[in-house]
Design a protein around this motif. Sequence first.
Motif, short mmCIF file in Angstrom:
data_model
loop_
_atom_site.label_atom_id
_atom_site.label_comp_id
_atom_site.label_asym_id
_atom_site.label_seq_id
_atom_site.Cartn_x
_atom_site.Cartn_y
_atom_site.Cartn_z
N ILE A 308 2.28 -10.40 7.45
CA ILE A 308 2.87 -11.06 6.59
C ILE A 308 2.56 -10.06 4.95
CG2 ILE A 308 1.38 -12.96 6.05
CD1 ILE A 308 3.15 -14.30 3.88
N GLY A 309 3.48 -9.35 4.38
CA GLY A 309 3.28 -8.89 3.13
C GLY A 309 2.95 -8.79 1.63
N ILE A 310 1.85 -9.60 0.83
CA ILE A 310 1.72 -10.17 -0.32
C ILE A 310 1.88 -8.98 -1.35
CG2 ILE A 310 1.27 -12.07 0.35
CD1 ILE A 310 -2.04 -11.28 -0.13
N PHE A 311 2.14 -9.83 -2.96
CA PHE A 311 2.22 -8.22 -3.85
C PHE A 311 2.14 -9.07 -4.66
CE2 PHE A 311 4.64 -7.83 -0.24
CZ PHE A 311 4.44 -5.53 -0.66
N GLU A 312 1.68 -8.15 -6.02
CA GLU A 312 1.12 -8.39 -6.71
C GLU A 312 2.69 -8.05 -8.08
OE1 GLU A 312 -1.26 -8.03 -11.31
OE2 GLU A 312 -1.46 -6.76 -9.03
N VAL A 313 3.37 -8.69 -8.40
CA VAL A 313 5.05 -8.10 -9.27
C VAL A 313 4.43 -8.76 -11.00
CG1 VAL A 313 5.91 -8.16 -7.45
CG2 VAL A 313 6.87 -10.23 -8.30
N ASP A 314 5.64 -8.20 -11.92
CA ASP A 314 5.53 -8.27 -12.97
C ASP A 314 6.82 -9.59 -13.75
OD1 ASP A 314 7.56 -6.29 -12.98
OD2 ASP A 314 7.02 -5.54 -14.36
N SER A 366 -5.51 -15.33 -3.96
CA SER A 366 -6.05 -14.87 -4.53
C SER A 366 -6.78 -13.96 -2.86
CB SER A 366 -6.75 -15.19 -5.62
OG SER A 366 -8.22 -14.49 -5.74
N SER A 367 -6.53 -12.95 -3.59
CA SER A 367 -7.20 -11.39 -2.27
C SER A 367 -7.79 -9.60 -3.45
CB SER A 367 -6.60 -11.24 -1.20
OG SER A 367 -7.59 -11.24 -0.64
N GLY A 368 -7.45 -9.04 -2.29
CA GLY A 368 -6.83 -7.74 -3.75
C GLY A 368 -6.60 -6.38 -1.83
N ALA A 380 -4.25 -11.92 -8.47
CA ALA A 380 -2.98 -13.34 -7.27
C ALA A 380 -1.44 -12.84 -7.16
CB ALA A 380 -2.90 -13.64 -8.61
N TYR A 381 -1.83 -12.65 -6.14
CA TYR A 381 -0.41 -12.52 -5.26
C TYR A 381 0.32 -12.86 -5.46
CZ TYR A 381 -3.05 -8.53 -3.79
OH TYR A 381 -4.44 -7.21 -3.86
N ASN A 382 1.84 -12.98 -6.24
CA ASN A 382 2.81 -14.25 -6.53
C ASN A 382 4.38 -13.90 -6.05
OD1 ASN A 382 2.82 -11.84 -7.70
ND2 ASN A 382 3.86 -12.82 -9.53
N GLU A 383 4.30 -12.58 -4.78
CA GLU A 383 5.31 -12.93 -3.85
C GLU A 383 4.82 -12.11 -2.52
OE1 GLU A 383 8.55 -12.51 -5.01
OE2 GLU A 383 8.34 -13.38 -6.32
N PHE A 384 5.79 -13.31 -1.19
CA PHE A 384 5.39 -13.39 0.10
C PHE A 384 6.81 -12.28 0.82
CE2 PHE A 384 3.17 -16.04 -2.78
CZ PHE A 384 1.65 -15.58 -2.61
N ILE A 385 6.53 -11.98 1.34
CA ILE A 385 7.52 -11.24 2.58
C ILE A 385 7.14 -10.97 3.74
CG2 ILE A 385 8.24 -8.69 3.14
CD1 ILE A 385 8.50 -8.21 -0.05
N PHE A 386 8.00 -11.25 5.08
CA PHE A 386 8.00 -11.32 5.87
C PHE A 386 8.05 -10.47 7.09
CE2 PHE A 386 10.07 -12.35 10.41
CZ PHE A 386 9.30 -12.88 10.74
#
Length: 788
Positions: A308-314, A366-368, A380-386
């Motif tokens: 899973i990819g997790i992302f911070e987006v505006d 929350s991670s980094g 705070a990562y707010n987007e999630f991709i399979f």
Amino acid sequence: MSKIRIAIITYMSIGIVVITGLIFFHDDITSQMTQFLDVATNDNSENNGTTLSIDEGEILLLDDDSPINGFSIKIPENSYSKEVSFSITTEPFTDVTPVDGFEAITPLITVDNDHTIAEEPLDVSIPIDINTEEEFAMAFFYDPESDTYEAIPTISLSNTEIVIQTIHFSSVVVSKISMSDLFEEIFYNPSFYDSGFVPSVDGWHFSNYGSKVAPFGQCAGTVMSSIWYYSERKVAQDKDALYGLYDNDTPTFWTDDQAPYRFAGVIQESMDWEYNDEFWDKWIAVEDDTVFLSFVYALKVTQRPQYIGIFEVDDNKKYISGHALSVHKIAYNVNQYELSIYDPNFPADDNRIIAYTEDGGFKDYSSGATTTAALENGTAYNEFIFYGEYALINKDVIATEYEKMVDSPETYADDVFTDLTYEYLEAIVDGEEVWTEIEDFTIDYIPFTAPDLEEDEIYIRFTGEFYNVGIVPYFYGDPITTNNKIYLRGETDTYRYIKFGLEDTQTTLGFKEMVKYTIKEENKPDSIIYSYNAFRKLEINQIDLDTYLNGDYQEIERGSGFNEKLPSLQLIIDDYSYSKCTLFNENELSEYMYQSCYMKINNTVDAYGVTTPTLTFELDRLDPPIYDVVFDDTTITLTNQIDASDYIIFERTTLERTYLIGYRTYRDWDNYDDSTFEIITGNELDLDSDWVCQTNPNYCTYQRTSGLEIHFMIRSNDPYYNLRIIDFPQYGGYDEHHYFEMKDEMYIDHEESITLTFEFYHIVDDEEVIAYSQTITFTGYFDYTEGE
């Protein structure tokens, strides 16, 4: 735009469209033709309702009678660096072992391009027919030979089409399932959504601090290599679990695990995608419910952890930062679904989750990008991709790199990481420092003193790309710590210097090499990060010349200038400052006839910045020359300081001891038989009457004034050992120390048993040092007639 020249040839008998560079199989081609198309020209080929459209790199199949009518592959520019051929076939899907909840809605579509990996992800559109209000569909790679499935990431799903993304091809099938069935089953049968992966067992034991090839984190490489090992080694081959498997027997100190840590970095670098706008916009547009259901359905069908990819987006969905995890289990818990994850920033943490609700989608996690970032600030990562498993990753690279890592752990990936050279200060000659390269990271070090260097210290320096590489030194104690006697001596344009304190005999040091990166951002001050490059473990054996030189040496070579009148020499060194030299006489039974010369190791010649040992032979009627000494583990070479042809080489011989037992029977104090000696071969010996009486049968009758006298003799090629017998019998005895013979004796009566301990010792600094001990039991048996 680059152009591709394509020839289309149709074959009526088998229904093949052949394209030089691309080959398509499809149904019901009814005529044969040849036509050349140029990808850049938007030309089309039509034939009886079947149309192949090649436009801007998109290949589209239009055939009303085909079960995959509307199937297409988008091939971005620069996807392939060479000409690639494709073939596409369809056949009814039949699985070997039916999977509960798997309902194929397409035939098995086999795309063959000789397993050529694309350098850019390819969009593949597959026509389907579902009701997305109630049903969920997903594409899977299927291998009939192993009867295994692999989920393929979805970037678009509608009632009539699923669009997936991949960099390689094999056989693909699309399945559908009722969404209500999925949600209900998670609640009632959570084991169906548990891969068995446990981070504290199946993840890596190290954290994610980045490396020279992945300075801003190697989370994806860490995750994907653990997913691969779990599926391809632990489950498929029943190998040991990954956690701690390659920890170098230092479970609380990951830093010295260079090979596996580099392995994760190399995998990260091999799959490091560029998030251009087109690529990013496709993924960010996938809704949370599609992403969540992708994980649910993938776990149900494959029973393997998923990337899973997790992302911070505006607020405008623009990419800011990202991180990689794996999902290994999904369960329902108090109004939310919980995706259990392996986060490489927190190895061995089995309790980390990402929460999902049907109404609100995914909750922030929350991670980094690295462990440092996660611990210091957190994002705070707010987007999630399979991303699934290997649709967007070259699985063969992981397997190949793993074998390299296992086969050559000490040198693995040296070609892509910075190479440093280490040297140590071995000596000072005529005021000049002599530095020696550390090649196998083991030093036999003879301590010396110099300005700013004590006898219990050593100087190390390193060179290479010094401008951006630093060293973090460690001392292998319990626990492993930074060396408490270390400081930087300074640096030049080429070298950096470190001084270490030494232990008494052996010191183990560690060097963590860190690459420095300066990050420049607009309207922000520069920041610096340090990323892992290598770890070098150095063993330093501190040589005590008293111990190092001691031993028995036999002459093996002499120069033409050495005194040819001297017979072959035997050299025995018992003390660093004083030893003796003896003539060797092959005809003498005792091997050593007499002491003939002395050798002194003097401390008078100043060289190498230390008082270097030199040897002086003192022989009758000879002026004693001074010899320089060069020694290693087995030889000592003496060379005349004035005449190089005057040299002699000695080789260390193996210390030998022979244990003998002698006996003689006696009637009274004045009547003895001659002693007979035999070698003791065991640690227990029974003296029966036959053995005793074969010398003089007349003395076998037991009398108080007769019996058996036992002699013990130890013959050795080391004259500096002494013999002591513990628990010697009441009859008394005596010690004798002849050259290389130690003897003692006792008297033994019928059926008497005596257990003796023999100790061999030498004197060091006026104290006894036990070199060897052995226990032997003796029992005497005699035939006798009472009263005779």
